[in-house]
Design a protein around this motif. Structure first.
Motif, PDB file in Angstrom:
ATOM      1  N   ASN A  56       0.829  -1.205   0.000  1.00 49.53           N
ATOM      2  CA  ASN A  56       0.000   0.000   0.000  1.00 49.53           C
ATOM      3  C   ASN A  56       0.866   1.259   0.000  1.00 49.53           C
ATOM      4  O   ASN A  56       0.553   2.250  -0.677  1.00 49.53           O
ATOM      5  CB  ASN A  56      -0.926   0.000   1.217  1.00 49.53           C
ATOM      6  N   GLU A  57       1.957   1.213   0.768  1.00 47.53           N
ATOM      7  CA  GLU A  57       2.865   2.363   0.806  1.00 47.53           C
ATOM      8  C   GLU A  57       3.480   2.604  -0.570  1.00 47.53           C
ATOM      9  O   GLU A  57       3.607   3.745  -1.026  1.00 47.53           O
ATOM     10  CB  GLU A  57       3.972   2.122   1.841  1.00 47.53           C
ATOM     11  N   MET A  79       3.876   5.535  -5.814  1.00 45.38           N
ATOM     12  CA  MET A  79       3.898   5.509  -7.274  1.00 45.38           C
ATOM     13  C   MET A  79       2.869   6.446  -7.879  1.00 45.38           C
ATOM     14  O   MET A  79       3.114   7.025  -8.948  1.00 45.38           O
ATOM     15  CB  MET A  79       3.649   4.080  -7.769  1.00 45.38           C
ATOM     16  N   HIS A  80       1.753   6.609  -7.214  1.00 45.85           N
ATOM     17  CA  HIS A  80       0.667   7.368  -7.822  1.00 45.85           C
ATOM     18  C   HIS A  80       0.480   8.738  -7.166  1.00 45.85           C
ATOM     19  O   HIS A  80       0.654   9.771  -7.813  1.00 45.85           O
ATOM     20  CB  HIS A  80      -0.623   6.540  -7.763  1.00 45.85           C
ATOM     21  N   ASP A  81       0.142   8.772  -5.884  1.00 49.68           N
ATOM     22  CA  ASP A  81      -0.100  10.055  -5.222  1.00 49.68           C
ATOM     23  C   ASP A  81       1.197  10.789  -4.894  1.00 49.68           C
ATOM     24  O   ASP A  81       1.333  11.982  -5.160  1.00 49.68           O
ATOM     25  CB  ASP A  81      -0.909   9.838  -3.933  1.00 49.68           C
ATOM     26  N   GLY A  82       2.127  10.055  -4.284  1.00 46.66           N
ATOM     27  CA  GLY A  82       3.376  10.699  -3.864  1.00 46.66           C
ATOM     28  C   GLY A  82       4.155  11.274  -5.023  1.00 46.66           C
ATOM     29  O   GLY A  82       4.577  12.438  -4.985  1.00 46.66           O
ATOM     30  N   TYR A  83       4.353  10.490  -6.081  1.00 42.76           N
ATOM     31  CA  TYR A  83       5.154  10.963  -7.197  1.00 42.76           C
ATOM     32  C   TYR A  83       4.478  12.115  -7.929  1.00 42.76           C
ATOM     33  O   TYR A  83       5.133  13.081  -8.338  1.00 42.76           O
ATOM     34  CB  TYR A  83       5.437   9.820  -8.172  1.00 42.76           C
ATOM     35  N   GLN A  98       7.227   5.760 -15.093  1.00 39.80           N
ATOM     36  CA  GLN A  98       7.330   4.396 -15.608  1.00 39.80           C
ATOM     37  C   GLN A  98       8.218   3.490 -14.740  1.00 39.80           C
ATOM     38  O   GLN A  98       8.375   2.307 -15.033  1.00 39.80           O
ATOM     39  CB  GLN A  98       7.889   4.407 -17.036  1.00 39.80           C
ATOM     40  N   SER A  99       8.801   4.026 -13.684  1.00 42.68           N
ATOM     41  CA  SER A  99       9.665   3.213 -12.818  1.00 42.68           C
ATOM     42  C   SER A  99       8.855   2.113 -12.142  1.00 42.68           C
ATOM     43  O   SER A  99       7.672   2.291 -11.827  1.00 42.68           O
ATOM     44  CB  SER A  99      10.338   4.093 -11.766  1.00 42.68           C
ATOM     45  N   GLY A 100       9.482   0.985 -11.902  1.00 43.55           N
ATOM     46  CA  GLY A 100       8.798  -0.176 -11.352  1.00 43.55           C
ATOM     47  C   GLY A 100       8.551  -0.099  -9.858  1.00 43.55           C
ATOM     48  O   GLY A 100       9.044   0.792  -9.153  1.00 43.55           O
ATOM     49  N   THR A 101       7.785  -1.084  -9.365  1.00 44.63           N
ATOM     50  CA  THR A 101       7.435  -1.113  -7.940  1.00 44.63           C
ATOM     51  C   THR A 101       8.671  -1.290  -7.063  1.00 44.63           C
ATOM     52  O   THR A 101       8.745  -0.708  -5.974  1.00 44.63           O
ATOM     53  CB  THR A 101       6.430  -2.244  -7.655  1.00 44.63           C
TER      54      THR A 101
END
Length: 584
Positions: free
Chosen positions: A411-412, A417-421, A434-437
């Motif tokens: 979840n973190e 990846m979505h909100d933080g970036y 496009q960076s991976g998990t």
């Protein structure tokens, strides 16, 4: 990043430079720094001592220096008039020894030292000999074979202080958490650059109980593990000074000599933050900066000591600084930040490098790097050495786990990846949408190791672990290929290239040597460039591009010469081959 040392206050720079520049102030009646502008606003930055080898021949007087006249007009004349009529009236303390009868030429020299490159050096006042010149390297040594073996774990980390701590408030102790999260095994010595308070870095994460830390005068800090080492001596030594076109002050080192409690072996540790511009070596050039660093070891260490040099050198493999160190010390490791400006060197041989790791940013614009080296008889395998700590030596063997859906770490990572970036891309340097998990998980782990473990690569090895240290110095050349802009350029201050054949193009009013290099990189046939502080033809600074072959060099005041990226890489690769052959 390292180019922004905004935390240096006006008062601290002024005090430091007054102490070192008293003699020059007496001789020239003034030597302070004031950033002027057309609207007559002024901010005091520094008093500083400058220098370069004096040259007074007619040929050299034609370019690089100029005595400004009212008929010249332009920025330099305006800067002089502002200082005489407004600066002096509001801040007379900035101009000791100046009055209404002070000749224009001395006002120009003062402006040259403080608003450069608005004003060239007046030809009638030669610069004093540069204090940091050094043309002779000392002879160093290998660590003593006598005594029990040990392993030493080293950290180098530029903390990006002004932004990470002053703007972001430490971002939840992200840098300290990165250090704490990589303590398997514990660090023996740590060097921090852009560091104003080691207590603020180490204290909140509980590491001050284990380490003794020292604050340096040039915003650098160092620490050693108290349980494993005893302090024998410590000190600070200046080694370089920034170029006038990107000046923040002199650059120095912290050093300490330690004795290992378990084996009695001696370690001499040096922490350094190098001069600007990147890959210039500063005022005196890269070779002089390298030799000054080596001289500290020769002067304060003793034969048989293990030598370790770390820091943000503001220099990568393209520089004369790094290339001049290669014949004398083994290049243990470098980061990928800014083409590889963060470096670890030692007097151990290639086979003694047990492990190297890129730890990531932890909120800085640089990546922290670490290394484990073996010290002792070559016949003893690294795994058999008596480490300073009982934990396993190889960080890559530490537990790793890549998050899967349903876990809190997952979840973190998804939030990052979505909100933080999308809201704060600056929190994730080197990453994009496009960076991976695993890449995002690595950042979450670096900032908050309690929220996420270290991720694993597809093969199961811990991310960040490098191949064996034997890849250096070739690895640093590989990293240089990924440098951007002027970070990939070679700059040689006070040097003019002599070329054979080819074409030349000239660009007037280019005020920064780094810009000159970028212009050269934009021309596919450009093989070298020279930036001149004052050209009679341009009636100001000039950038000259060359298409021929560099056959020799000569010292020339007011000039900076260099190579664009591809030529710099070729020279670096050749120097790396020579260094490896020398150390074989």
């Amino acid at each position: 990043m390292m180019k922004s040392i905004a935390w240096f206050t006006c008062s601290s720079l002024l005090a430091a430079k007054l102490a070192r520049g008293e003699q020059l102030l007496t001789e020239l009646a003034a030597d302070d720094e004031c950033a002027t502008s057309d609207d007559a606003s002024c901010a005091l930055n520094a008093l500083h001592v400058r220098g370069a080898k004096t040259s007074q021949g007619r040929e050299r007087a034609a370019t690089g220096c100029h005595d400004i006249k009212e008929s010249d007009g332009g920025e330099c004349w305006r800067a002089i008039m502002w200082a005489m009529h407004e600066g002096m009236a509001t801040h007379p303390e900035w101009y000791p020894g100046f009055d209404n009868n002070t000749p224009i030429v001395k006002w120009q020299f003062q402006a040259y030292n403080t608003t450069h490159p608005k004003c060239p050096r007046p030809c009638s006042i030669p610069e004093p000999e540069a204090w940091c010149k050094n043309l002779v390297p000392p002879t160093l040594w290998a660590p003593s074979d006598a005594g029990a073996s040990m392993q030493v774990k080293v950290l180098s980390y530029n903390l990006f202080w002004w932004h990470l701590y002053k703007v972001e408030g430490g971002r939840g102790n992200s840098a300290g958490n990165l250090v704490k999260g990589s303590m398997r095994p514990h660090y023996d010595v740590m060097g921090f650059q852009e560091c104003e308070d080691p207590v603020r870095v180490l204290g909140p994460v509980g590491l001050l109980e284990e380490f003794t830390a020292f604050q340096g005068t040039h915003a650098i800090c160092m620490a050693y593990r108290t349980a494993a080492w005893s302090l024998v001596a410590k000190g600070e030594t200046d080694v370089a000074e920034d170029m006038k076109t990107e000046f923040y002050g002199s650059r120095g080192t912290q050093w300490m000599r330690l004795q290992h409690k378990a084996t009695g072996r001696m370690l001499f540790f040096v922490n350094h933050h190098g001069p600007l511009s990147v890959n210039s070596g500063g005022l005196c050039g890269g070779q002089a900066t390298a030799y000054n660093l080596l001289a500290i070891m020769a002067r304060h260490a003793q034969v048989g000591d293990t030598l370790v040099l770390v820091g943000d050198f503001n220099a990568n493999a393209a520089s004369r600084t790094i290339q001049s160190l290669w014949p004398h010390l083994h290049h243990v490791y470098n980061s990928k930040s800014f083409g590889g400006v963060d470096n670890i060197f030692s007097n151990v041989n290639r086979a003694a490098v047990v492990h190297t790791t890129d730890l990531g940013s932890g909120g800085s614009d640089h990546h922290a790097i670490s290394a484990v080296i073996h010290v002792g008889p070559a016949s003893e395998a690294p795994a058999a050495a008596a480490a300073s700590t009982p934990e396993a030596v190889n960080d890559a063997a530490a537990d790793c786990h890549t998050a899967v859906q349903g876990e809190g770490c997952w979840n973190e990572v998804q939030w990052a990846m979505h909100d933080g970036y999308s809201s704060h891309p600056e929190w994730y340097p080197g990453l994009d949408a496009q960076s991976g998990t695993a890449a995002f998980q690595a950042v979450v782990h670096q900032n908050n190791p309690e929220k996420c473990p270290k991720p694993c690569s597809e093969g199961g090895a811990t991310l960040g672990a490098s191949a064996e240290g034997s890849q250096e110095p070739n690895f640093s050349v590989d990293v240089l290929e990924h440098a951007h802009g002027s970070d990939a350029c070679l700059l040689e201050p006070q040097v003019e290239y002599v070329l054979d054949g080819g074409w030349s193009h000239h660009h007037a009013h280019v005020t920064d040597p780094r810009v000159c290099c970028r212009i050269c990189e934009g021309e596919s046939a450009c093989s070298a460039w020279t930036w001149t502080d004052w050209s009679q033809d341009a009636h100001g600074p000039r950038c000259s591009l060359w298409g021929g072959n560099v056959v020799s060099k000569k010292t020339k005041d007011g000039s900076v010469s260099g190579l664009p990226k591809m030529q710099a890489i070729r020279e670096a690769a050749g120097a790396a081959r020579q260094a490896m052959a020398h150390q074989a």
